[in-house]
Design a protein around this motif. Structure first.
Motif, short mmCIF file in Angstrom:
data_model
loop_
_atom_site.label_atom_id
_atom_site.label_comp_id
_atom_site.label_asym_id
_atom_site.label_seq_id
_atom_site.Cartn_x
_atom_site.Cartn_y
_atom_site.Cartn_z
N TYR A 1 7.00 -6.01 19.67
CA TYR A 1 6.67 -7.43 19.53
C TYR A 1 7.80 -8.35 19.97
CZ TYR A 1 4.45 -11.53 17.48
OH TYR A 1 3.85 -12.76 17.31
N LYS A 2 9.04 -7.94 19.72
CA LYS A 2 10.20 -8.80 19.98
C LYS A 2 10.21 -9.39 21.39
CE LYS A 2 15.26 -8.60 20.21
NZ LYS A 2 16.44 -7.70 20.07
N PRO A 3 10.00 -8.63 22.46
CA PRO A 3 10.04 -9.22 23.80
C PRO A 3 8.92 -10.22 24.07
CG PRO A 3 10.25 -6.82 23.89
CD PRO A 3 9.80 -7.17 22.51
N GLN A 4 7.87 -10.18 23.26
CA GLN A 4 6.71 -11.05 23.47
C GLN A 4 6.68 -12.24 22.52
OE1 GLN A 4 2.97 -8.74 24.17
NE2 GLN A 4 4.19 -7.00 23.48
N LYS B 1 8.76 -10.36 8.08
CA LYS B 1 8.22 -11.70 8.35
C LYS B 1 9.36 -12.59 8.81
CE LYS B 1 5.39 -13.39 5.25
NZ LYS B 1 4.03 -13.47 5.84
N ILE B 2 9.11 -13.38 9.85
CA ILE B 2 10.10 -14.32 10.38
C ILE B 2 9.41 -15.66 10.62
CG2 ILE B 2 11.71 -14.83 12.26
CD1 ILE B 2 11.78 -11.78 12.81
N GLU C 1 8.42 -15.05 22.01
CA GLU C 1 8.47 -16.40 22.57
C GLU C 1 7.21 -16.74 23.35
OE1 GLU C 1 10.57 -18.69 21.84
OE2 GLU C 1 11.89 -17.38 20.66
N ALA C 2 6.65 -15.74 24.03
CA ALA C 2 5.43 -15.98 24.81
C ALA C 2 4.26 -16.33 23.90
CB ALA C 2 5.10 -14.75 25.64
N TYR C 3 4.17 -15.67 22.74
CA TYR C 3 3.09 -16.00 21.81
C TYR C 3 3.24 -17.41 21.25
CZ TYR C 3 1.07 -11.33 21.85
OH TYR C 3 0.44 -10.18 22.25
N ILE C 4 4.47 -17.82 21.02
CA ILE C 4 4.70 -19.20 20.56
C ILE C 4 4.27 -20.19 21.65
CG2 ILE C 4 6.43 -20.90 19.85
CD1 ILE C 4 8.04 -18.56 18.66
N GLN C 5 4.67 -19.91 22.89
CA GLN C 5 4.32 -20.80 24.00
C GLN C 5 2.82 -20.90 24.19
OE1 GLN C 5 6.37 -22.83 25.90
NE2 GLN C 5 4.34 -23.61 26.47
N ARG C 6 2.11 -19.79 24.06
CA ARG C 6 0.66 -19.81 24.21
C ARG C 6 0.00 -20.71 23.19
NH1 ARG C 6 0.56 -13.29 25.00
NH2 ARG C 6 1.20 -13.29 27.19
N ALA C 7 0.59 -20.76 21.99
CA ALA C 7 0.04 -21.64 20.96
C ALA C 7 0.35 -23.10 21.24
CB ALA C 7 0.60 -21.24 19.60
N LEU C 8 1.57 -23.38 21.69
CA LEU C 8 1.99 -24.77 21.87
C LEU C 8 1.43 -25.39 23.14
CD1 LEU C 8 5.74 -24.47 20.79
CD2 LEU C 8 3.79 -25.25 19.42
N ASP C 9 1.42 -24.62 24.23
CA ASP C 9 0.88 -25.13 25.50
C ASP C 9 0.54 -23.94 26.39
OD1 ASP C 9 0.21 -26.33 27.86
OD2 ASP C 9 1.98 -27.61 27.98
N SER D 1 4.67 -23.92 12.18
CA SER D 1 4.11 -23.85 10.83
C SER D 1 3.60 -22.47 10.47
CB SER D 1 2.96 -24.86 10.68
OG SER D 1 1.92 -24.59 11.60
N TRP D 2 3.58 -21.54 11.42
CA TRP D 2 3.10 -20.18 11.16
C TRP D 2 4.26 -19.20 11.35
CZ3 TRP D 2 2.08 -23.02 15.53
CH2 TRP D 2 2.51 -22.49 16.75
N PRO D 3 4.16 -18.02 10.78
CA PRO D 3 5.20 -17.01 11.02
C PRO D 3 5.23 -16.62 12.50
CG PRO D 3 3.87 -16.41 9.11
CD PRO D 3 3.17 -17.54 9.80
N VAL D 4 6.41 -16.61 13.10
CA VAL D 4 6.51 -16.19 14.50
C VAL D 4 6.48 -14.67 14.61
CG1 VAL D 4 7.70 -18.29 15.18
CG2 VAL D 4 9.05 -16.29 14.47
N ALA D 5 6.70 -13.98 13.51
CA ALA D 5 6.49 -12.54 13.44
C ALA D 5 6.05 -12.20 12.03
CB ALA D 5 7.77 -11.76 13.79
N ASP D 6 5.02 -11.40 11.93
CA ASP D 6 4.50 -10.98 10.61
C ASP D 6 3.94 -9.58 10.79
OD1 ASP D 6 3.71 -10.92 8.01
OD2 ASP D 6 2.28 -12.58 8.15
N LEU D 7 4.82 -8.60 10.67
CA LEU D 7 4.50 -7.22 10.99
C LEU D 7 4.43 -6.39 9.72
CD1 LEU D 7 6.97 -6.84 13.99
CD2 LEU D 7 4.60 -7.66 14.04
N ARG D 8 3.41 -5.54 9.63
CA ARG D 8 3.19 -4.79 8.39
C ARG D 8 2.75 -3.36 8.67
NH1 ARG D 8 -1.10 -8.61 5.71
NH2 ARG D 8 -1.84 -6.58 4.99
N CYS D 9 3.15 -2.49 7.80
CA CYS D 9 2.56 -1.17 7.68
C CYS D 9 2.06 -1.09 6.25
CB CYS D 9 3.58 -0.08 7.96
SG CYS D 9 2.97 1.58 7.65
#
Length: 224
Positions: A198-201, A166-167, A203-211, A172-180
Motif C-alpha cells: 500500500y505504501k507506494p500507492q 492506521k494513519i 499518495e495516489a489514492y489521496i490524489q484520486r479523492a481530491l482531484d 478527513s479519512w485515514p490515509v492508511a487503514d490496514l487490518r488482519c
C-alpha cells in the motif's frame, strides 16, 4: 489481550496507531485517529466509545492528559479499561485500570506511547516505544517496526491472531487503514506485507479523492 502504540511523526504531523491481539478484529474495535487532533487506542475489555470521546475532547483544545482525566471522570467501568492517547503536540497520556488483564504495563516517550495487557512480560510496551524511536522513515514503517519489537520482546502471553495499522494526515479519512482480522499465521507480518504493497500507492489514492483529473493511471487492463 492486546498490545498497541499511538504515535505522531514530528516531521509531517501524521498520527498513527498500530495494534495486535489474540482477539479477532482488534483494530476494528480499538483503534481511533483524527487528522490534526491525535490518536487513541481503547483496549482491555474494550469500550469503543472511549476512542471518539477522547478525540472529541482533544479536538476541543484539551491536551492528552487533560482529555484522559475528563474521559475517565465521566465514563463508567474505567477500572476495566486501558486507554492510550497522543495529542497534536506529541504529548501522551495512558490510563490502565486496576482490573486490566494479566500482566499489564505501559510506556511513554516523546511522540509515542504504548500499553498492553495479558502480556508475556512487563518489558513489552517499553520495547515497542524503543522500537518506534529507533526506526527511521515513514511513520508506517516505524509503526511496523515497533509492533515487531513488541512481539520480539514477548508480545502477548499467548499467540496473537489479529493486527492493524492506521494513519491519518491532512484529510478527513485515514490515509492508511490496514487490518488482519484473523489468522493462524502472524497477523503483524500480514499487516506489514499489506503496508509494503500500500505504501507506494498511498499518495495516489489521496490524489484520486481530491482531484481525479490529476491522478496517476490505475494500472489495470484498459486503463490508458
Amino acid at each position: 489481550m492486546t498490545f498497541s502504540l499511538v504515535a505522531r511523526c514530528a516531521e509531517t504531523g501524521m498520527f498513527g496507531l498500530a495494534i495486535s491481539s489474540s482477539s479477532p478484529a482488534v483494530a476494528a474495535r480499538c483503534s481511533f485517529a483524527r487528522a490534526g487532533v491525535g490518536a487513541v487506542a481503547s483496549q482491555n475489555v474494550t469500550d469503543p466509545a472511549l476512542g471518539p470521546k477522547a478525540l472529541d475532547l482533544m479536538h476541543s483544545g484539551l491536551r492528552a492528559h487533560e482529555a484522559m482525566a475528563a474521559l475517565i471522570k465521566h465514563s463508567q467501568f474505567t477500572e476495566y479499561r486501558q486507554v492510550i492517547a497522543i495529542d497534536c503536540t506529541g504529548s501522551t497520556a495512558i490510563h490502565s485500570g486496576p482490573n486490566s488483564l494479566g500482566i499489564w504495563t505501559q510506556a511513554q516517550g516523546r511522540n509515542v506511547a504504548s500499553g498492553g495487557n495479558l502480556l508475556a512480560n512487563d518489558t513489552v510496551p517499553q520495547a515497542i516505544v524503543d522500537g518506534f524511536c529507533a526506526a527511521k522513515g515513514h511513520i508506517g514503517d516505524r509503526l511496523v517496526a515497533a509492533l515487531r519489537a513488541g512481539l520480539a520482546a514477548g508480545g502477548e502471553a499467548g499467540p496473537v491472531h489479529s493486527a492493524g495499522l492506521k494513519i491519518v494526515d491532512k484529510v478527513s479519512w485515514p490515509v492508511a487503514d490496514l487490518r488482519c482480522d484473523w489468522t493462524e499465521r502472524c497477523p503483524i507480518e500480514e499487516v506489514a506485507t499489506a503496508w509494503e504493497v500500500y505504501k507506494p500507492q498511498l499518495e495516489a489514492y489521496i490524489q484520486r479523492a481530491l482531484d481525479p483529473r490529476e491522478a496517476p493511471s490505475y494500472g489495470v487492463p484498459g486503463d490508458d
